[in-house]
Design a protein around this motif. Structure first.
Motif, PDB file in Angstrom:
ATOM      1  N   GLU A 579       0.858  -1.231  -0.035  1.00  0.00           N
ATOM      2  CA  GLU A 579       0.120  -0.060   0.033  1.00  0.00           C
ATOM      3  C   GLU A 579       0.891   1.294  -0.051  1.00  0.00           C
ATOM      4  OE1 GLU A 579      -3.814  -1.593   2.211  1.00  0.00           O
ATOM      5  OE2 GLU A 579      -2.503  -0.610   3.322  1.00  0.00           O
ATOM      6  N   GLN A 580       2.005   0.966   0.605  1.00  0.00           N
ATOM      7  CA  GLN A 580       3.023   2.375   0.607  1.00  0.00           C
ATOM      8  C   GLN A 580       3.316   2.553  -0.840  1.00  0.00           C
ATOM      9  OE1 GLN A 580       5.798   1.036   3.489  1.00  0.00           O
ATOM     10  NE2 GLN A 580       4.830   2.136   4.944  1.00  0.00           N
ATOM     11  N   SER A 581       3.439   1.500  -1.738  1.00  0.00           N
ATOM     12  CA  SER A 581       3.758   1.736  -2.992  1.00  0.00           C
ATOM     13  C   SER A 581       2.375   2.090  -3.824  1.00  0.00           C
ATOM     14  CB  SER A 581       4.453   0.548  -3.809  1.00  0.00           C
ATOM     15  OG  SER A 581       5.554   0.213  -2.813  1.00  0.00           O
ATOM     16  N   PHE A 582       1.189   1.489  -3.612  1.00  0.00           N
ATOM     17  CA  PHE A 582       0.017   1.647  -4.452  1.00  0.00           C
ATOM     18  C   PHE A 582      -1.010   2.286  -3.330  1.00  0.00           C
ATOM     19  CE2 PHE A 582       2.400  -1.672  -6.244  1.00  0.00           C
ATOM     20  CZ  PHE A 582       2.761  -0.999  -7.867  1.00  0.00           C
ATOM     21  N   PRO A 583      -1.107   3.682  -3.259  1.00  0.00           N
ATOM     22  CA  PRO A 583      -2.045   4.009  -2.181  1.00  0.00           C
ATOM     23  C   PRO A 583      -3.279   3.359  -2.263  1.00  0.00           C
ATOM     24  CG  PRO A 583      -0.808   5.752  -3.199  1.00  0.00           C
ATOM     25  CD  PRO A 583      -0.744   4.560  -3.910  1.00  0.00           C
ATOM     26  N   SER A 584      -4.077   2.964  -3.123  1.00  0.00           N
ATOM     27  CA  SER A 584      -5.229   2.360  -3.284  1.00  0.00           C
ATOM     28  C   SER A 584      -5.389   1.187  -2.145  1.00  0.00           C
ATOM     29  CB  SER A 584      -5.566   1.598  -4.684  1.00  0.00           C
ATOM     30  OG  SER A 584      -6.857   1.061  -4.686  1.00  0.00           O
ATOM     31  N   LEU A 585      -6.551   1.478  -1.585  1.00  0.00           N
ATOM     32  CA  LEU A 585      -6.709   0.411  -0.189  1.00  0.00           C
ATOM     33  C   LEU A 585      -7.723  -0.687  -0.599  1.00  0.00           C
ATOM     34  CD1 LEU A 585      -7.008   3.338   2.704  1.00  0.00           C
ATOM     35  CD2 LEU A 585      -4.926   1.910   1.925  1.00  0.00           C
ATOM     36  N   LEU A1705     -12.104  13.143  -6.014  1.00  0.00           N
ATOM     37  CA  LEU A1705     -11.278  13.767  -4.957  1.00  0.00           C
ATOM     38  C   LEU A1705     -10.212  13.109  -4.629  1.00  0.00           C
ATOM     39  CD1 LEU A1705     -14.055  15.436  -2.840  1.00  0.00           C
ATOM     40  CD2 LEU A1705     -12.524  16.689  -3.934  1.00  0.00           C
ATOM     41  N   THR A1706     -10.350  11.734  -4.463  1.00  0.00           N
ATOM     42  CA  THR A1706      -9.211  10.729  -4.051  1.00  0.00           C
ATOM     43  C   THR A1706      -8.373  10.809  -5.207  1.00  0.00           C
ATOM     44  OG1 THR A1706     -11.065   9.455  -2.890  1.00  0.00           O
ATOM     45  CG2 THR A1706      -8.789   8.130  -3.589  1.00  0.00           C
ATOM     46  N   SER A1707      -8.768  10.699  -6.491  1.00  0.00           N
ATOM     47  CA  SER A1707      -7.733  10.709  -7.628  1.00  0.00           C
ATOM     48  C   SER A1707      -7.191  11.897  -7.768  1.00  0.00           C
ATOM     49  CB  SER A1707      -8.524  10.115  -8.825  1.00  0.00           C
ATOM     50  OG  SER A1707      -9.481  11.313  -9.226  1.00  0.00           O
ATOM     51  N   THR A1708      -7.604  13.126  -7.357  1.00  0.00           N
ATOM     52  CA  THR A1708      -6.973  14.439  -7.586  1.00  0.00           C
ATOM     53  C   THR A1708      -6.515  14.933  -6.533  1.00  0.00           C
ATOM     54  OG1 THR A1708      -9.293  15.470  -7.382  1.00  0.00           O
ATOM     55  CG2 THR A1708      -8.598  14.928  -9.605  1.00  0.00           C
ATOM     56  N   ALA A1709      -6.482  14.270  -5.217  1.00  0.00           N
ATOM     57  CA  ALA A1709      -5.956  14.743  -4.121  1.00  0.00           C
ATOM     58  C   ALA A1709      -4.386  15.048  -4.265  1.00  0.00           C
ATOM     59  CB  ALA A1709      -6.207  13.644  -2.807  1.00  0.00           C
ATOM     60  N   ALA A1747     -15.062   8.232   1.154  1.00  0.00           N
ATOM     61  CA  ALA A1747     -14.480   9.553   1.540  1.00  0.00           C
ATOM     62  C   ALA A1747     -13.229   9.033   2.627  1.00  0.00           C
ATOM     63  CB  ALA A1747     -15.476  10.548   2.386  1.00  0.00           C
ATOM     64  N   THR A1748     -13.117   8.402   3.330  1.00  0.00           N
ATOM     65  CA  THR A1748     -11.984   8.010   4.063  1.00  0.00           C
ATOM     66  C   THR A1748     -10.738   7.753   3.194  1.00  0.00           C
ATOM     67  OG1 THR A1748     -12.565   5.721   4.411  1.00  0.00           O
ATOM     68  CG2 THR A1748     -13.159   7.332   6.116  1.00  0.00           C
ATOM     69  N   GLU A1749     -11.096   7.200   2.121  1.00  0.00           N
ATOM     70  CA  GLU A1749      -9.945   6.876   1.136  1.00  0.00           C
ATOM     71  C   GLU A1749      -9.186   8.016   0.888  1.00  0.00           C
ATOM     72  OE1 GLU A1749     -10.517   4.151  -1.996  1.00  0.00           O
ATOM     73  OE2 GLU A1749     -12.084   2.967  -0.799  1.00  0.00           O
ATOM     74  N   THR A1750     -10.084   8.968   0.512  1.00  0.00           N
ATOM     75  CA  THR A1750      -9.760  10.557   0.095  1.00  0.00           C
ATOM     76  C   THR A1750      -8.755  10.865   1.140  1.00  0.00           C
ATOM     77  OG1 THR A1750     -11.701  10.954  -1.164  1.00  0.00           O
ATOM     78  CG2 THR A1750     -10.015  12.672  -0.510  1.00  0.00           C
ATOM     79  N   MET A1755      -3.066  11.410   3.425  1.00  0.00           N
ATOM     80  CA  MET A1755      -2.128  11.493   4.562  1.00  0.00           C
ATOM     81  C   MET A1755      -0.859  10.928   4.022  1.00  0.00           C
ATOM     82  SD  MET A1755      -3.966  10.602   7.820  1.00  0.00           S
ATOM     83  CE  MET A1755      -4.704   9.059   7.345  1.00  0.00           C
ATOM     84  N   SER A1756      -0.981  10.035   2.808  1.00  0.00           N
ATOM     85  CA  SER A1756       0.233   9.243   2.453  1.00  0.00           C
ATOM     86  C   SER A1756       0.894   9.913   1.388  1.00  0.00           C
ATOM     87  CB  SER A1756      -0.578   7.923   1.874  1.00  0.00           C
ATOM     88  OG  SER A1756      -1.430   8.316   0.653  1.00  0.00           O
ATOM     89  N   GLN A1757       0.754  11.266   1.224  1.00  0.00           N
ATOM     90  CA  GLN A1757       1.792  11.893   0.357  1.00  0.00           C
ATOM     91  C   GLN A1757       3.002  12.306   0.974  1.00  0.00           C
ATOM     92  OE1 GLN A1757       0.632  12.073  -2.802  1.00  0.00           O
ATOM     93  NE2 GLN A1757      -0.975  11.132  -2.047  1.00  0.00           N
ATOM     94  N   GLU A1758       3.932  12.630   0.383  1.00  0.00           N
ATOM     95  CA  GLU A1758       5.229  12.885   0.825  1.00  0.00           C
ATOM     96  C   GLU A1758       5.473  13.848   1.847  1.00  0.00           C
ATOM     97  OE1 GLU A1758       9.744  13.269  -0.513  1.00  0.00           O
ATOM     98  OE2 GLU A1758       8.336  12.922  -1.851  1.00  0.00           O
ATOM     99  N   ASN A1759       4.802  14.917   1.693  1.00  0.00           N
ATOM    100  CA  ASN A1759       4.662  16.269   2.316  1.00  0.00           C
ATOM    101  C   ASN A1759       3.606  16.365   3.548  1.00  0.00           C
ATOM    102  OD1 ASN A1759       2.559  16.465   0.271  1.00  0.00           O
ATOM    103  ND2 ASN A1759       2.252  18.313   0.711  1.00  0.00           N
TER     104      ASN A1759
END
Length: 2025
Positions: A579-585, A1705-1709, A1747-1750, A1755-1759
């Motif tokens: 999941e760290q490589s592929f954020p889709s849960l 929103l998830t895909s464009t987050a 929405a929790t996936e968004t 949260m999983s972005q580098e910044n």
């Protein structure tokens, strides 16, 4: 887990008569040492337990006496008295056993005298003549024979007298039973006496030694004569059907026992009994005594039940062991089996079926005993291949799914015994290769897994021959069984079978394999499939596996836990890395390995397989995993993790500090669960935890005491007990703080329910200590005024569960009344309750009831109410609480009755005004509520009697007022259609009141309908419109109101409902007077009869369902009371009422007021109540007679003019078959009911057909069970033909005859085609049957005869009937016979040269072929080669009739079905065989298909405006086949479209949307597969470079479904491929195409809108990523897109739209939400974040979870992943102390105290477990914590972007709200309230505004405190302060306008203001914090120095009301800040 107190022994005191007492006194010595003194002291005691100790001293005292003492008169008299005492004691009194035990040890020289005394006393007992004392004598005889030497000797001495007494008593009891017919209570008692008498007679024969000899067998012996008399009595009992079946059954046992005892020689007994069973007694060869005693058994017609009970006696009473009866015994055994087989086909009554199954199981036990030493011939007769065993197996297969659990259990015993019998017959042979076992195993494994009996039989087979043989046949059996564990009905059977299997397998492996390797094989077989299900199975599967299977596995093999944990931990780590490589849960419903791990650990800990909790946390699972589990998105993972923390096998295990912290963390985020099951589990688990804390605290307390005395040698805890106890106390206090805070304004129902339930558990577990028990925590200590008020406000909830929980909690608290003694406040609450009791909103009266009950039980009523008591009762402090409650209840009821009386009087004048202003049902509801809480032991009986009498009269008056509406022909709209003048005149007054403004005859005069009247549809416009009326009410102000017919109806039916419940409650709770003028009881017999007549009238005449359904509830209470009533006249009332109503139904009098419409309205309910309350242990005579009458009425009637009785009968039968309380007693009438329904469906009268259909539906549910699957023909709702026709044998000839009649009519060539209405019902039944492989070949109930008739039904002219016939045929054909059947059907089809044929016949045949072929392809029980061979033959046959698929066949419908068959064959056979040549290609099949396509209309086109039946169906079938042909051609190597007659492009150009839609569906599937990476070879070459084609299609497609699929395909494709082509292809630039897409998303319907939004978002993302330099060129489009996203997430939109927004929103987050360099303007970015927050608070679970996936993606972005990992920084105590000093210690706002230092309902921001983005970055989290995490990420991003200054006002705006609520409040305060019933607005039952405010405020404080940020200018602060000050002013004004007790009478407005108040306070605090950071001394501190001002601010609102006339809320906090901020600015 609480400590269970040992139940105290209840011992009745022994007493003696006055004469014996005087005797003892005369013999007692002065010293008190002799036996008389001992007995005297004993009988003078009043405690039975103490008397036991004295009784035990009798024998030791007598042992001290020498032999001369026998002559002592004292001892003789004492022995006589002891005999009397023994016989006087009841059978169950422990004293009786103690006395018998003591007397058994009597010295020998006392025995003769003791026996003499006992015999004389027993003789006196036997001489009794009182029939109702017989039972006591019989019990004494029984106890004498049970381990009591004196008693046995006495009975031996008096054997003749005892037998004579038993004979006399049995005769007299039976006679008395006949006299008392109808008195259920007396008859039940007499039946029990009879049963005990028979059993005692049998006991005498078995235990008295005299019967062992032959002296008594002389014919002139009195004993012999008595024995013959008893045998004669038992024979009569056996055939007397008026007796209970248990009495008959016991009589059967007694007959065989007496024959065995009396008959000589004993060798002939088996032959005699056999002749009796077979009705072949030779009367000349049997003794005369036998003929005289058992003549009815020898010569008469013996009933089946009598023979059955004789079989039971034969098997139970004869000695079968060791072959003691020889060959004759073996013959008797076989004869008994044949008799039982005969009976099994005759007996269908449920109780007799149960007896039969037990007796057959008993027969198998006897057979095993005989086989152990039997002759070879018997072994041959009973081996596995014998006919008897075959018949027994048939019985097992027929009944192994019987609805009775006990009967299924008997079949298991029989099957197990059959296996044992076969083992005995082949003893010495090898079992596994035995043909019987092999065949049995294979046949069982061939069965479907939905058959419950399969599990039971396989389990027995495993125990018999071992598991290894079964696993050798199929290794996947464990996985197969686990697969079916998603079906709840199969789970217990599957888990038991698995347990049997893995235990057997482990034993086998341990004995066969080396010790080191067997465990791995065992894990591979049993544990690995389990782990796969836990990780990958569906939700139900996992839940049931965890609950049923996992505990059994771990209990048997605890060492497997380490293996499971290791596997799961590895899986979790691997998944997290992925999941760290592929954020889709993945799926939001997935538990995954984490859920599996938590479940395993939970079960292991609960069952004691973990050493200690500490080991668990340190070695098996980390704290991070625990936290992830506690807030996991899947509810069951959260529950399992909580269970891991709460459950333990040791109730005193210490709760660790980590566990307490995690529990606190869990409660913070999990109270608001919408699932009732989850809430229940949470509350249950936490209660277990509290019990653990309470019990472990007792251990700690004792340990602490011991440590204070001396230090123990071994430390039991790691820290001092006092430290642990203090931790417990702090933890419980913290939990209670959290729970009370959850009762904030606007909290959801689920939050309040959870909080109140948990608080109730705390109050229950940590109750007020009694004695010296130490309690670590008491909830009372944490209750203050604010919390008390919060509990009171829970009464205002619209959910009664919340009201009830709050009331119960308040009752458990001892401090409530202390805070509630202000008389003015009490008066206000009481007045509010009275006002609510007349509210037009139904739920308000429930609030009023709880308020009044609270005031009653807290003794907190206004003193003025005492005037209602005529008998002033002095109730001081010493009075019992029950008396106080009774007095208060009486006062309240009198007060309510006084108000009700006035309102009923007004309603009699104007029902309309009553409905609008004071609906009376609320008062009655409050009266009922007060009575229900009352104790049954009343003290003020003289006060209650007139009240009850008046209450009854008031109820009747009220009912009279409202009944005209309820009983009118059309109560819902008050459009009267009554057929008599009386009913019309009763409505006249109401109709005059409810007159619309326009003229309407219905409302000027009640219309009387005559038979010839026609009904004009225009009359329907007579519905009542809103009208204004103004009426003067006596003693009340004039009120203007809007009234609708609906309000009148609601007032009326609810009034009837409440009256019915009140009357039912009165009958249930109040004692009845046994005789008139009695001082006991409140209800007289006449009053009870009046209540019954009232219920009868309204149940039989009411038309409104709400009225008669709830009247039924009250009537049931009455009938239950009557059936238990000792008064015979009352007890017989239900029977009299039943006969009365049945006669009224039968007579069909035109003047009858019974309602023949509305499914007979209340009549079925009335009869249901009368029958369901009949005692179930009796003979159920009322049910039998009623069913007989109803079934005769429900049958076809010759006179069509009188169908009303038939309609009533059908409707009543439907209700009775649906009533679960009748249980199996209704099953014998199912067959007759089904006949009536099927025949009724053919009636020409619509009403009869309608009622027949409803009855049939109820019968289908009763027979096949409640539908549990979406599939109409689910396997769980079917049964084998054998089982069905065995249970209902009468239906076999009936259904067969009916089906034959229908089939003959269908094939008839004469006249107009018959529609055959009964065919529909016949096929509905037949399609739910299926043949079982276990059925055997020869059977009288074979399903074969039905097949030809079903095939002929396929020729019906009705399309739907042909389809049903095809579906019904499938289960009747065995899988192996399907190919031959298909070939036979295909052969019947006409050839192309035939001239005359019917398309209906062709269509029916083709449908049957299609469904059979489909079933064959789905079957799993064939080898692949056989399958291919059979299908190849079928394909050859289909080619012979291929003309039916071509234009030669003019019918498109039959063409379509034939093409469907061809398509199905392509799906099955388009695979390669050994020579790598596809079967279809080798047969030339594709060539034929291409010919069909080439000649079809897809190529040539249709004529202009062509229309024909079946065209859409034909096009769809042809398109499916064409697509298959295209794919097949494309799959051939080296070919593209060369051999394809038509391409995809041509299909997409078709003029028919059906063709385009199917083609697009096929292409979309390929594109989705390629896009997801699941396709093996990527996108097929045929589909490459089709972007231009899809663009063109999108522009011109006008069919919505096709257009939607085109957009989906474009979304799947890479925009880089097709977006540059837009300008060339559709003359739109990419920018214009984007605009076009957004326009589509704005204007189209929901599904297209959501797809277009996804596409537009993908295009936007493509532009942003590819045109970095020119982003400003599409700035306007970006803004438009943002607005589109915002509009698409509104609550009123469909779920699909909001899910699309979430996906976008998830895909464009990463691009728009978390980009370190924001692309959008800040306002737009924050608007998108607001969308995320809104969606996280959606009421729909699916939207929140998505929405929790968004949030997780963000949260999983580098910044964002690392920046906020440390959680909230230390604002904590220091920051709050700073604010506390500024705002002083506290400020009282209204009645609510906000304490800044220790936390408030809003601002307690100190979670014990901090949140960490790093912890939850790659985890599935629940929406409740995702909301907090989202706000944390957003605040952190604002700091990263350096946008705090512009962002803060926007966030403060979110905090403060949009102000809409205040606007609504202002409007509602200044307008007249509209009482519209049931008007529902959009409500979100999950979102909690203040939770969002809490999280936002917390993170803003955190952000501002750690950032060091300063306000850029004072002007910004002033602007914010002005905004808040305006809000404060408006709040102040609105609070002043609220009435007293506003929280109850203006709940909605009050809650709205409270929420806005909390939001405003949060803003004020933030502004104060910002002000303080400027470093200036503001006026905030200086103003607080004024003590006068401070006093004014902290005045309670009640004081302000007094001083300032309704109060001046300006003195509150908002008023203070308003003044302060104005000066500051």
């Amino acid at each position: 887990m609480g400590v269970k107190k040992k139940k105290e022994m209840q011992v009745a005191v022994l007493t003696i008569c006055h004469q014996d007492l005087e005797t003892l006194k005369s013999f007692a010595d002065v010293e008190g040492k002799n036996l008389a003194s001992l007995l005297l002291r004993c009988v003078q005691l009043t405690d039975g337990v103490s008397q036991i100790h004295y009784v035990k001293q009798i024998v030791p005292l007598l042992e001290k006496v020498d032999e001369n003492g026998v002559c002592d008169p004292t001892i003789q008299s004492c022995l006589d008295i002891l005999a009397g005492i023994y016989l006087s004691l009841s059978l169950k009194n422990p004293l009786k056993k103690v006395l018998a035990s003591s007397l058994n040890s009597l010295p020998e020289f006392f025995l003769p005298e003791a026996v003499h005394r006992f015999t004389s006393r027993l003789q006196e007992e036997l001489n009794t003549t009182d029939l109702y004392s017989y039972r006591k004598v019989i019990d004494n005889i029984s106890s004498c024979m049970e381990n009591f030497n004196l008693g046995r000797a006495g009975v031996n001495n008096l054997l003749k007298n005892v037998l004579h007494f038993l004979q006399k008593s049995l005769i007299e009891i039976v006679e008395e039973n006949r006299k008392c017919a109808g008195n259920h209570i007396i008859q039940t008692q007499l039946m029990n006496d009879l049963l005990v008498g028979i059993r005692v007679s049998m006991m005498l024969v078995q235990k008295v030694q005299d019967f062992q000899g032959n002296l008594w067998k002389a014919s002139n012996s009195p004993i012999w004569q008595n024995m013959c008399g008893l045998l004669s009595i038992f024979t009569k009992f056996l055939s007397d059907d008026d007796l209970l079946q248990t009495v008959q059954s016991t009589s059967g046992l007694a007959i065989i026992l007496f024959i065995k005892t009396m008959f000589h020689p004993s060798e002939k007994i088996p032959h005699l009994i056999s002749s009796v069973l077979l009705h072949s007694v030779d009367c000349t060869s049997v003794p005369e005594w036998f003929m005289s005693s058992c003549r009815s058994l020898c010569c008469g017609n013996v009933s089946g039940s009598a023979v059955l009970f004789l079989c039971q006696g034969t098997l139970a009473m004869l000695d079968w062991q060791n072959g003691s009866m020889g060959r004759s015994g073996e013959a008797l055994l076989l004869d008994t089996a044949h008799v039982l087989f005969t009976l099994s086909s005759q007996i269908k009554e449920p109780t007799l079926e149960m007896f039969l199954s037990r007796i057959m199981a008993s027969w198998t036990n006897s057979a095993i005993q005989v086989l152990e030493s039997s002759s070879p011939s018997l072994r041959d007769s009973l081996n596995g291949n014998s006919s008897i065993v075959g018949r027994l197996l048939e019985y097992v297969y027929t009944h192994w799914e019987h609805p009775l659990d006990a009967l299924r259990h008997q079949t298991k015993i029989m099957f197990k015994n059959l296996l044992q019998m076969h083992r005995l017959t082949v003893e010495g042979a090898v079992l596994v290769p035995d043909p019987f076992f092999v065949k049995l195993t294979e046949s069982l494994l061939r069965l479907e897994w939905h058959i419950k009996g399969k599990y039971m039989c396989l389990g027995c087979l495993v125990e018999c021959i071992g598991i290894e043989h079964i696993l050798a046949i199929d290794k996947t059996i464990p996985s197969q069984i686990l697969e079916v564990m998603g079906d709840q009905s199969l789970v217990p059977y599957a888990s038991d079978l698995l347990e049997t299997m893995f235990k057997n397998h482990k034993s086998h492996l341990k004995s066969q394999t080396a010790e080191s390797s067997w465990i791995d094989q065992w894990h591979e077989t049993w544990v690995s499939p389990l782990l796969f299900i836990l990780c990958e199975g569906n939700l139900d599967q996992k839940s049931y596996v965890i609950d049923y299977y996992l505990p059994k596995l771990l209990s048997y093999s605890p060492e497997s836990l380490q293996y499971m944990v290791k596997i799961l931990q590895t899986s979790i780590d691997a998944k997290t890395g992925q999941e760290q490589s592929f954020p889709s849960l993945g799926s939001c419903n997935s538990r995954g390995a984490l859920g599996a791990l938590m479940a395993c650990l939970r079960i292991a800990r609960a069952h004691g397989h973990l050493q200690s909790a500490t080991d668990t946390w340190e070695n098996l699972v980390s704290g991070a995993r625990i936290k992830q589990g506690l807030i996991h998105q899947h509810c069951q993972v959260r529950i399992d993790t909580l269970g891991l923390l709460c459950e333990s096998n040791r109730s005193t295990e210490i709760v660790s500090m980590e566990e307490m912290q995690w529990i606190q963390f869990f409660i913070t985020y999990n109270l608001n669960s919408q699932s009732p099951g989850v809430r229940q589990q949470i509350c249950s688990l936490l209660k277990k935890l509290f019990c653990r804390i309470q019990e472990s605290s007792q251990v700690l307390y004792k340990l602490e005491q011991n440590k204070s005395k001396h230090e123990p040698e071994k430390e039991l805890t790691k820290q001092h007990p006092s430290v642990s106890l203090q931790q417990y106390k702090n933890f419980m206090s913290s939990i209670c703080n959290s729970l009370f805070e959850a009762l904030f304004p606007g909290s959801s129902y689920s939050t309040r329910f959870s909080a109140l339930t948990i608080l109730g558990s705390i109050a229950e577990v940590f109750h007020v200590p009694e004695g010296r028990i130490y309690t670590v925590y008491q909830l009372n200590h944490d209750i203050d005024v604010g919390r008390f008020q919060a509990l009171m406000e829970c009464f205002t909830s619209t959910f009664e569960d919340v009201k009830m929980l709050a009331f119960d909690l308040l009752m458990k608290l001892s401090k409530t009344a202390v805070h509630f003694q202000d008389s003015e406040k009490l008066q206000g609450l009481f007045q509010a309750a009275l006002a609510l009791s007349t509210s037009t909103k139904p739920y308000d009266c429930v609030t009023a009831s709880y308020l009044l009950n609270f005031l009653i039980w807290q003794d907190a009523l206004p003193s003025s109410l005492s005037a209602y008591l005529t008998q002033q009762v002095a109730c001081g402090d010493g009075d019992r609480p029950a008396t106080v409650v009774e007095r208060n209840t009486l006062m309240v009821i009198k007060c309510l009755m006084e108000n009700l009386e006035e309102e009923v009087y007004q309603a009699e004048n104007s029902l309309l005004q009553a409905a609008a202003s004071f609906p009376m049902y609320g008062r009655v509801h409050c009266i009922t509520g007060a009575l229900q809480k009352l104790s049954l032991n009343l003290q003020l009986v003289s006060e209650w009697r007139p009240v009850v009498e008046k209450l009854l009269l008031m109820s009747y008056r009220l009912s009279t007022v409202v009944s005209p509406v309820i009983q009118s022909s059309s109560p819902e709209g008050l459009i009267p259609m009554d057929t008599d003048s009386e009913s019309a005149s009763r409505l006249q007054m109401i109709l005059n009141e409810i007159q619309p403004r326009d003229t309407n005859d219905y409302f000027n005069q009640a219309k009387i309908l005559k038979e010839h009247d026609s009904f004009d549809m225009k009359d329907l416009n007579a519905s009542v419109v809103n009208i204004d009326i103004s009426t003067e009410i006596k003693g009340k102000e004039v009120k203007t109101c809007d009234v609708t017919a609906q309000m009148v109806l609601v007032c009326c039916w609810r009034s009837m409902k409440e009256v019915a419940l009140l009357l039912g409650t009165l009958c249930q709770l109040l004692p009845m007077q046994p005789v008139p003028e009695s001082s006991d009881g409140l209800l007289t017999v006449e009053q009870v009869k009046e209540i019954g007549d009232y219920f009868k009238q309204h149940l039989l005449q009411s038309r409104h369902r709400g009225a008669f359904e709830l009247a039924y509830t009250g009537f049931v209470k009455l009938t239950e009371v009557l059936n238990r009533c000792p008064n015979v006249s009352l007890q017989k009332l239900p029977e009299q009422w039943l006969w009365s109503v049945l006669e009224e139904i039968k007579c069909s009098d035109p003047s009858s007021k019974l309602c023949a419409t509305r499914r007979s309205a209340g009549i079925p309910f009335y009869i249901q109540a009368l029958l369901a309350s009949e005692p179930k242990k009796g003979k159920m005579d009322l049910l039998k007679i009623t069913m007989k009458e109803l079934i005769s009425l429900a049958g076809p009637m010759d006179d069509l003019q009188s169908t009303v009785p038939q309609v009533h009968a059908l409707n009543i039968l439907r209700a009775l078959f649906r009533d679960t309380r009748l249980g199996e007693n209704i099953i014998p009438y199912v067959a007759d009911g089904a006949k009536a329904a099927i025949l009724g469906f053919t009636s020409p009268v619509w009403a009869v057909r309608n009622s027949s259909t409803l009855l049939f539906s109820a019968l289908i549910t009763r027979i096949f069970g409640v539908k549990r699957a979406k599939d109409e023909l689910s396997k769980t709702n079917r049964m084998t033909g054998r089982e069905f026709f065995s249970r209902f044998p009468e239906l076999y000839p009936f259904l067969l005859k009916q089906l034959e009649t229908v089939a003959n009519a269908v094939d008839s060539d004469m006249g107009e085609p018959n529609r055959h209405p009964s065919m529909f019902l016949l096929l509905l039944v037949l399609e739910r049957l299926y043949p079982s492989p276990m059925d055997g070949t020869s059977s009288a109930l074979s399903m074969g005869p039905f097949v030809p008739f079903i095939m002929r039904c396929g020729h019906s002219p009705v399309y739907h009937s042909r389809e049903m016939a095809a579906r019904a045929l499938v289960p009747f054909v065995m899988i192996d016979h399907i190919p031959n059947t298909i070939r036979t059907l295909l052969a019947t089809l006409p050839s192309c040269t035939d001239q005359c044929f019917r398309q209906n016949h062709i269509h029916g045949t083709l449908l049957q072929v299609f469904h059979l072929l489909q079933a064959y392809s789905d079957s799993k029980h064939r080898t692949n080669s056989d399958f291919q061979h059979e299908l190849t033959d079928i394909t050859v046959c289909t080619k012979a009739k291929l003309w039916l698929a071509k234009r030669q066949n003019p019918c498109l419908v039959t063409r379509a079905v034939y093409i469907d068959i061809l398509f199905l064959l392509t799906c099955c056979l388009n695979k390669s065989v050994k020579d790598n040549q596809p079967v279809l290609e080798s047969l030339g099949f594709w060539e034929e298909v291409r010919g069909i396509i080439s000649g079809s209309e897809l190529i040539t086109g249709f004529p202009c405006a062509f229309k024909a039946p079946g065209l859409p169906q034909y096009l769809e079938s042809l398109t499916r086949l064409t697509i298959a042909a295209v794919w097949a051609a494309a799959a051939k190597s080296g070919e593209r479209e060369r051999d394809v007659p038509i391409s995809f492009s041509q299909l997409l150009e078709s003029a028919f949307p059906e063709v385009r839609s199917l083609t697009l569906e096929a292409l979309l599937e390929k594109f989705l597969s390629a896009a997801s990476g699941l396709g093996e070879k990527g996108l097929p070459p045929l589909l490459c470079n089709m972007g231009e084609k899809f663009l063109l299609l999108a522009m011109r497609e006008n069919h919505p479904e096709c257009f939607c699929k085109i957009l989906k395909i474009l979304h799947c494709m890479d925009p880089g491929e097709w977006l540059p082509q837009t300008e060339h292809c559709v003359h739109l630039t990419p920018k214009e195409f984007l605009i076009w897409t957004m326009d589509v998303a704005s204007n189209e319907r929901s599904e297209i809108q959501s797809v277009a939004l996804r596409l537009a978002s993908k295009v936007i993302s493509h532009h942003m990523q590819t045109c970095v330099e020119n982003r400003e060129l599409i700035a306007a489009e970006l803004k438009q897109w943002v607005q589109l996203v915002i509009l698409s997430c509104e609550d009123h939109l469909p779920t699909e739209s909001r899910l699309a927004v979430v996906e976008v929103l998830t895909s464009t987050a990463p691009l728009f939400l978390t980009n370190p360099h924001p692309i959008l303007e800040l306002q737009d970015t924050l608007a998108l974040w607001k969308c995320v927050l809104t969606l996280l608070q959606s009421e729909e679970q699916a939207v929140r979870d998505a929405a929790t996936e968004t949030v997780t993606t963000a949260m999983s972005q580098e910044n964002t992943c690392q920046s906020t990992a440390e959680g909230p920084l230390p604002i904590t105590r220091e920051a709050f102390s700073h604010l506390g000093r500024k705002l002083k210690d506290s400020c009282r706002l209204g009645e609510r105290i906000l304490i800044w230092e220790s936390g408030s309902p809003l601002l307690n921001y100190l979670p014990s477990v901090s949140l960490s983005n790093e912890e939850f970055a790659f985890c599935q989290v629940d929406a409740s914590i995702a909301l907090a995490l989202a706000l944390a990420v957003l605040c952190d991003l604002l700091q990263q972007w350096n946008q705090l200054a512009p962002g803060l006002p926007i966030l403060l705006g979110w905090l403060l709200g949009d102000g809409d609520d205040l606007v609504v409040c202002v409007e509602s305060m200044h307008q007249v309230e509209d009482d519209y019933l049931f008007e529902k607005a959009e409500v979100n039952f999950w979102a909690e505004t203040l939770i969002f405010v809490k999280y936002l405020c917390k993170h803003l404080f955190c952000l501002l405190s750690k950032s060091g940020w300063r306000l850029p200018s004072p002007e910004m602060l002033c602007h914010l302060q002005r905004m808040v000050s305006e809000q404060c002013r408006l709040l102040s004004q609105l609070f002043r306008e609220l009435p007293p007790a506003a929280e109850f009478v203006k709940t909605v407005e009050f809650t709205r203001l409270r929420i806005q108040e909390e939001r405003t306070l949060a803003c004020l605090k933030l502004l104060a914090f910002l002000e303080g950071k400027e470093g200036e001394d503001t006026l905030v501190l200086s103003v607080w120095d004024s003590s006068a001002e401070a006093r004014r601010l902290t005045l309670p609102r009640t004081e302000q009301h007094v001083e300032e006339n309704l109060g001046d809320w300006d003195g509150g906090m908002c008023g203070f800040f308003l003044t302060n901020l104005q000066e500051t600015c």
